[in-house]
Design a protein around this motif. Structure first.
Motif, PDB file in Angstrom:
ATOM      1  N   GLU A 192       9.978   0.424  21.192  1.00 38.60           N
ATOM      2  CA  GLU A 192       9.232   0.061  19.988  1.00 38.60           C
ATOM      3  C   GLU A 192       9.095   1.286  19.102  1.00 38.60           C
ATOM      4  N   ASP A 193       9.307   1.119  17.810  1.00 36.55           N
ATOM      5  CA  ASP A 193       9.148   2.176  16.803  1.00 36.55           C
ATOM      6  C   ASP A 193      10.213   3.265  16.855  1.00 36.55           C
ATOM      7  N   TYR A 194      11.284   3.077  17.601  1.00 34.25           N
ATOM      8  CA  TYR A 194      12.380   4.040  17.634  1.00 34.25           C
ATOM      9  C   TYR A 194      13.695   3.286  17.472  1.00 34.25           C
ATOM     10  N   PRO A 195      14.698   3.930  16.901  1.00 28.95           N
ATOM     11  CA  PRO A 195      16.002   3.260  16.800  1.00 28.95           C
ATOM     12  C   PRO A 195      16.609   3.041  18.189  1.00 28.95           C
ATOM     13  N   THR A 196      17.427   2.028  18.303  1.00 28.79           N
ATOM     14  CA  THR A 196      18.135   1.745  19.554  1.00 28.79           C
ATOM     15  C   THR A 196      19.052   2.918  19.884  1.00 28.79           C
TER      16      THR A 196
END
Length: 183
Positions: free
Chosen positions: A83-87
């Motif tokens: 959550e809240d970070y790029p893959t």
């Protein structure tokens, strides 16, 4: 997420270097603001422009350990969702051939750990699944691991099939904060 993190490649490598029934593990204790702080992981890192997975692997292993890999095997692709970070997409390798001497690592402490003891280290819950798949001798796998904002494992998909996750409890039946899985 800070600007430096947003500019980094979302492609990474990770390698478990093997010798005499041990893995070379990195205890991440040196970097500030490290998502892996206090965790034990393999060695690897982010792709640089123009690198293939093997280019990145060889460079990162040399930078972090001082070793030059002479035999490695691509074991799987791991998709990390936070959550809240790029893959992040990680190429997972094992290596059992190398030359050179281990040097100090500026990201933490390198240590040879018996394979039978690795699961007792402070690992990401999803990393336990890596080790099970490696122990099973799976030739190649695709794994998706999703974590929430508190870095609790929420979802696992192995080769397109969702795995059942469950809370791990202590001897008294109280949740430990870790998550287990059924393949």
């Amino acid at each position: 997420m800070d600007k430096k993190q947003s500019e980094r490649s979302r492609l990474t490598t990770l390698c478990y270097i093997e010798r005499e029934n041990q893995y070379l593990m990195l205890h991440r204790i040196s970097k500030k603001n490290d998502v892996n702080k206090d965790k034990w992981i393999g060695v690897g890192g982010h792709f640089e422009e123009g690198e293939s997975p093997e280019d990145c692997l060889l460079r990162e292993v040399k930078e972090e350990t001082g070793l030059i890999l002479t035999a490695c095997r691509f074991r799987g692709i791991v998709t990390f969702c936070f959550e809240d970070y790029p893959t992040e997409y990680m190429c997972l390798y094992t290596a059992d051939g190398f030359e050179g001497k281990i040097k100090e690592c500026d990201e933490g402490r390198l240590e040879w750990v018996d394979k039978s003891e690795v699961k007792n280290l402070n690992l990401w819950d999803g990393d336990l699944l890596f080790f099970d798949l490696l122990e099973q001798g799976r030739p190649f796998f695709s794994l998706k691991l999703c974590y929430n904002k508190e870095y609790v494992w929420q979802e696992a998909v192995l080769d397109g099939r969702r795995l059942e996750l469950f809370p791990i409890c202590d001897k008294e039946g109280k949740p430990t904060g870790h998550v287990g899985y059924k393949i």
